[in-house]
Design a protein around this motif. Sequence first.
Motif, PDB file in Angstrom:
ATOM      1  N   PRO A 129      91.362  63.009 -47.077  1.00 11.92           N
ATOM      2  CA  PRO A 129      90.964  64.155 -47.886  1.00 11.92           C
ATOM      3  C   PRO A 129      90.555  65.311 -46.971  1.00 11.92           C
ATOM      4  O   PRO A 129      90.269  65.083 -45.788  1.00 11.92           O
TER       5      PRO A 129
ATOM      6  N   HIS B 238      85.312  66.676 -48.759  1.00  8.65           N
ATOM      7  CA  HIS B 238      85.826  66.110 -49.998  1.00  8.65           C
ATOM      8  C   HIS B 238      85.778  64.590 -49.966  1.00  8.65           C
ATOM      9  O   HIS B 238      85.760  63.985 -48.893  1.00  8.65           O
TER      10      HIS B 238
ATOM     11  N   LEU C 103      87.802  61.001 -51.486  1.00  7.64           N
ATOM     12  CA  LEU C 103      89.056  60.517 -52.071  1.00  7.64           C
ATOM     13  C   LEU C 103      88.728  59.936 -53.447  1.00  7.64           C
ATOM     14  O   LEU C 103      87.839  59.097 -53.568  1.00  7.64           O
TER      15      LEU C 103
ATOM     16  N   GLU D 223      91.622  64.365 -54.354  1.00  6.08           N
ATOM     17  CA  GLU D 223      90.407  64.763 -53.641  1.00  6.08           C
ATOM     18  C   GLU D 223      89.551  65.634 -54.529  1.00  6.08           C
ATOM     19  O   GLU D 223      90.043  66.374 -55.376  1.00  6.08           O
TER      20      GLU D 223
END
Length: 328
Positions: free
Chosen positions: A34, A38, A40, A136
Amino acid sequence: MALLGEFELIARYFTRPVRRAALGVGDDCALLAPAPGHELAVSSDMLVEGRHFVSTVAADRLGHKALAVNLSDLAACGARPLAFTLSLALPAADEAFLAPFARGLLALAERHDCELIGGDTTRGPVTTIAITVFGEVATGAALLRSGARVGDDLYVSGTLGDARLALEALRGSVALSGDAFGRVRRAMEEPTPRVELGRALVGVASSAIDVSDGLAGDLGHVLRASGVGATVELAALPCGADLADQSEALQRECLLSGGDDYELVFTAAAGRRDAVGAAARASATPVTRIGRIEAAPGLRVVDATGRELGGALASFDHFLAASGTAAS
Ligand code: ADP
Ligand code: MG
């Protein structure tokens, strides 16, 4: 037609140049990260012939649906799609199936910039499609089932019940005109995952879920996870024109308990109505306010006069249901 081997099959139909992932089909693992800041978002959904779809479904629609139901889970979390894996069990390497299946699947993938990075392919007794999607979402920002608060408004996207109406028509329990059947069958076989709406609701909605097993059942998951209850106004539930032509009892059943809609049900603080409207416009997705979150646990459905409806609100459960094709 020449016999198609496993590796040729993968190369011909399921190998595409990788863009966003670091490594795609062809090695022992794919590599995917990601963006910084962020998380996943990961979700899996499986479609089994005879259980989730009838063998007569057009293969391109089946490819679309297999990915759509997975993208719908990313949408419910507010995640942006990145990539997916595809695990297939097939009775035979039938190119008359594989070519349109891959076309429908990859067209939807392309639309959402979601790349196919791996999978598994095997012979099996019935066509079985297992997809895992990766998306994400900014760290800590994912929409969850547990975020609904007393006083929040309750909303749903699109319309409800068409997929269930199509299933009833397939079962022969209701007769539809050819045009109407074509429309609701398409709703069942080619659902639109509400990815853009889900992303636009990050920071706006307090909770969300996608409707795969019926409004009553899926909203029930949100209420339990959030430790709250809700009142839904039956007359406020968004109903398509073909379902509106049916008996009141069938409408109610399809709206409240019909599965396979893949619309988003979400909550937002009453002070965020303008922001919800802006998210709906930005994503070009219709959104309807259908009720409110309350402290008293459980789901209450009221008619136009505010009177509570009786009767159980069924939701689909694969192990409680007797038999037949059903919602995933
Ligand atoms: P392994 O034996 O190492 O698991 P496979 O022989 O099963 O690898 O698969 C070879 C490659 O093809 C892998 O990169 C795998 O991810 C990919 N693959 C297999 N089936 C599919 C499929 N249906 N769609 C996309 N990629 C696939
Ligand atoms: Mg393998």
